[in-house]
Design a protein around this motif. Structure first.
Motif, mmCIF file in Angstrom:
data_model
loop_
_atom_site.group_PDB
_atom_site.id
_atom_site.type_symbol
_atom_site.label_atom_id
_atom_site.label_comp_id
_atom_site.label_asym_id
_atom_site.label_seq_id
_atom_site.Cartn_x
_atom_site.Cartn_y
_atom_site.Cartn_z
ATOM 1 N N GLY A 95 -108.308 -17.637 68.435
ATOM 2 C CA GLY A 95 -109.149 -17.885 69.606
ATOM 3 C C GLY A 95 -108.556 -18.894 70.575
ATOM 4 O O GLY A 95 -107.593 -19.605 70.275
ATOM 5 N N ASP A 96 -109.185 -18.968 71.755
ATOM 6 C CA ASP A 96 -108.725 -19.862 72.817
ATOM 7 C C ASP A 96 -108.713 -21.327 72.401
ATOM 8 O O ASP A 96 -107.864 -22.099 72.838
ATOM 9 N N MET A 97 -109.656 -21.717 71.573
ATOM 10 C CA MET A 97 -109.771 -23.130 71.193
ATOM 11 C C MET A 97 -108.600 -23.597 70.324
ATOM 12 O O MET A 97 -108.223 -24.754 70.377
ATOM 13 N N SER A 98 -108.022 -22.716 69.534
ATOM 14 C CA SER A 98 -106.966 -23.145 68.615
ATOM 15 C C SER A 98 -105.604 -22.521 68.910
ATOM 16 O O SER A 98 -104.639 -22.821 68.207
ATOM 17 N N ILE A 99 -105.512 -21.690 69.937
ATOM 18 C CA ILE A 99 -104.246 -20.999 70.210
ATOM 19 C C ILE A 99 -103.112 -21.988 70.498
ATOM 20 O O ILE A 99 -101.986 -21.802 70.043
ATOM 21 N N GLY A 100 -103.421 -23.052 71.219
ATOM 22 C CA GLY A 100 -102.394 -24.045 71.556
ATOM 23 C C GLY A 100 -101.775 -24.678 70.327
ATOM 24 O O GLY A 100 -100.564 -24.894 70.263
ATOM 25 N N LYS A 101 -102.595 -24.971 69.338
ATOM 26 C CA LYS A 101 -102.112 -25.583 68.100
ATOM 27 C C LYS A 101 -101.148 -24.642 67.372
ATOM 28 O O LYS A 101 -100.097 -25.062 66.882
#
Length: 163
Positions: A95-101
């Motif tokens: 999801g968008d909330m954890s994609i960066g990590k």
């Protein structure tokens, strides 16, 4: 008068990088599907093969005459790789909330792989490359010499293809 804004503006370096990245993806897919020495055929294995091929192409680009141009091509290649990571992880359901990590962790792995990749461009039976392959944990049955030959052949192929 507005049409020139609608056309995708790409410079020469982006065009070269796109061509090279498409070749990397094509060759890594066939390498993944055509070889039975790999432990798994999953996202991690695909990432490792794409990383190895990308490092090879970056090295080849650094050997070319127009160094400044190919430094920009290499930047574009890494940018395409990161964008591809982002898109493929989203397809896997991140999801968008954890994609960066997740993208950040894979980019760190990639740069770690660059630092461990052997300096010598001859990969066949190269002890440094065999150690590199052991770090990736891709190969079953200790077929490291055979695998190093296959990667070396692919490196030679890339040198001829992109010359």
């Amino acid at each position: 008068m507005i049409l020139h804004y609608l056309k995708k503006k790409e410079n020469k370096e982006q065009i070269i990088a796109n061509k090279q990245y498409k070749k990397i993806i094509y060759e890594s897919t066939s390498f993944l599907n055509d070889n039975n020495f790999l432990k798994f055929r999953d996202y991690k294995t695909s990432f490792e093969i794409v990383s190895i091929f990308l490092i090879m192409i970056i090295r080849i680009n650094l050997l070319k005459d127009n160094r400044n141009k190919y430094l920009k091509v290499n930047e574009e290649l890494v940018s395409l790789f990161i964008t591809d990571l982002d898109e493929s992880l989203r397809e896997k359901g991140i999801g968008d909330m954890s994609i960066g990590k997740y993208v950040k962790s894979y980019v760190k792995k990639f740069y770690f792989r660059i630092s461990k990749f052997p300096e010598d461009n001859n990969l066949y039976n190269n002890p440094s490359f065999i150690e590199y392959l052991k770090i990736t944990n891709l190969i079953k049955n200790n077929e490291y010499i055979n695998v190093s030959r296959k990667f070396n052949d692919k490196f030679d192929y890339f040198i001829k293809y992109f010359s």
